[in-house]
Design a protein around this motif. Structure first.
Motif, short mmCIF file in Angstrom:
data_model
loop_
_atom_site.label_atom_id
_atom_site.label_comp_id
_atom_site.label_asym_id
_atom_site.label_seq_id
_atom_site.Cartn_x
_atom_site.Cartn_y
_atom_site.Cartn_z
N ARG A 36 24.38 33.05 -17.82
CA ARG A 36 25.01 32.31 -16.74
C ARG A 36 24.19 32.46 -15.47
O ARG A 36 23.65 33.52 -15.19
CB ARG A 36 26.43 32.83 -16.50
N GLY A 38 23.27 32.31 -11.29
CA GLY A 38 23.78 33.08 -10.17
C GLY A 38 22.99 34.36 -10.00
O GLY A 38 21.76 34.35 -10.08
N LYS A 39 23.67 35.46 -9.80
CA LYS A 39 23.01 36.76 -9.67
C LYS A 39 22.92 37.42 -11.04
O LYS A 39 23.92 37.56 -11.74
CB LYS A 39 23.79 37.66 -8.70
N ILE A 40 21.70 37.84 -11.41
CA ILE A 40 21.44 38.37 -12.75
C ILE A 40 20.80 39.74 -12.63
O ILE A 40 19.84 39.93 -11.87
CB ILE A 40 20.50 37.43 -13.53
N GLY A 58 18.63 31.88 -11.85
CA GLY A 58 19.30 32.48 -10.70
C GLY A 58 18.44 33.54 -10.04
O GLY A 58 17.24 33.65 -10.28
N PHE A 96 27.28 40.96 -10.06
CA PHE A 96 26.45 40.05 -10.85
C PHE A 96 27.26 39.08 -11.71
O PHE A 96 28.31 39.44 -12.24
CB PHE A 96 25.50 40.84 -11.74
N ASP A 97 26.69 37.89 -11.89
CA ASP A 97 27.27 36.90 -12.80
C ASP A 97 26.87 37.16 -14.24
O ASP A 97 27.62 36.85 -15.17
CB ASP A 97 26.81 35.49 -12.40
N SER A 98 25.67 37.70 -14.43
CA SER A 98 25.17 38.05 -15.76
C SER A 98 24.47 39.40 -15.70
O SER A 98 23.77 39.70 -14.73
CB SER A 98 24.17 37.01 -16.29
N LEU A 123 29.70 43.66 -13.16
CA LEU A 123 29.90 42.24 -13.44
C LEU A 123 31.06 41.67 -12.63
O LEU A 123 32.08 42.33 -12.42
CB LEU A 123 30.22 42.03 -14.92
N LYS A 124 30.92 40.43 -12.22
CA LYS A 124 32.04 39.71 -11.65
C LYS A 124 33.04 39.38 -12.75
O LYS A 124 32.65 39.22 -13.92
CB LYS A 124 31.56 38.41 -10.99
N GLY A 127 32.10 37.28 -15.79
CA GLY A 127 30.67 37.41 -16.01
C GLY A 127 30.33 37.80 -17.43
O GLY A 127 31.18 38.30 -18.18
N LYS A 227 38.52 37.59 -16.68
CA LYS A 227 38.70 37.11 -15.31
C LYS A 227 39.83 37.83 -14.59
O LYS A 227 39.83 37.91 -13.36
CB LYS A 227 38.95 35.61 -15.31
#
Length: 233
Positions: A36, A38-40, A58, A96-98, A123-124, A127, A227
């Protein structure tokens, strides 16, 4: 973890030759299916191999237990790399998203459950965590040992759960803690993560599902942080 750090510091300058393998193709295929944007976070980033694959998706931060390896990755890719341990990630919750951890870096940690909890923590919610470990039941490895008549090596592998493996760099020898895992053993440590896929990766660059996955050289896992995980705490 000092011995692991010393070994990877020693091989940092040769890492791009040591880890040339079609296994990288299987790892990239797994990433392409589940990563995913975003931020990795790239844990056990080595020389920055997969950061090149990750960067179009990302903002990537690479982390390695070896300071010398982080420097080598920064030199070869120009990205952001820091030294740190998988069991004590230097990041805030939900950053992080991933999170990615391949190359079998998790085979060197003393507490797999703790490392997986740390990945979950940073992780978010929602994520994805993508990681691999070297397989305890790798059929190609057992076949090679049997062909060479190394029955003692087979018995030792079946009996122990982890220990020091001696590796050489030039004329120097290093003891590196290493433990291999079965599919079932990894599943036992996925507390707080929802498993999306479990597969096998081969040195020929293939990704296999059940039942062939259980006998591959490496095992791959894709798990999500739920989530609603903040509400559960």
């Amino acid at each position: 973890m000092k011995k692991v750090r010393r070994y990877y510091d020693a091989v940092a300058g040769e890492i791009h030759q040591i880890y040339r393998s079609r296994m990288r193709e299987a790892e990239r295929a797994l990433l392409a299916r589940h990563l995913r944007g975003g931020k990795i976070l790239d844990i056990g980033c080595g020389g920055g191999f997969h950061s090149r694959t990750l960067s179009p998706h990302g903002s990537v931060v690479g982390l390695d237990i070896s300071p010398a390896m982080a420097v080598e990755a920064r030199r070869s890719t120009g990205g952001v790399y820091i030294a740190g341990e998988a069991m004590r990630l230097p990041f805030r919750d939900g950053t992080f998203d991933s999170v990615v951890c391949i190359f079998g870096a998790l085979n060197h940690v003393k507490n797999l459950g703790r490392a997986l909890k740390e990945a979950r923590r940073v992780l978010k919610p929602g994520g994805v965590f993508i990681f691999t470990v070297a397989n305890k039941w790798s059929l190609p490895w057992y076949w090679r040992q049997a062909r060479r008549g190394r029955l003692r090596a087979i018995r030792r592998s079946l009996g122990r759960r982890g220990g020091e493996v001696r590796r050489s760099v030039g004329s120097e020898w290093y003891s590196v803690y290493t433990r291999f895992y079965s599919m079932a053993e990894v599943r036992e440590h996925l507390e707080g993560l929802e498993l999306q896929e479990a597969c096998g990766l081969t040195s020929g660059g293939r990704v296999w599902g059940f039942p062939f996955s259980h006998g591959c050289e490496y095992l791959g896992f894709v798990a999500l942080r739920p989530k609603d995980s903040y509400r559960r705490r």
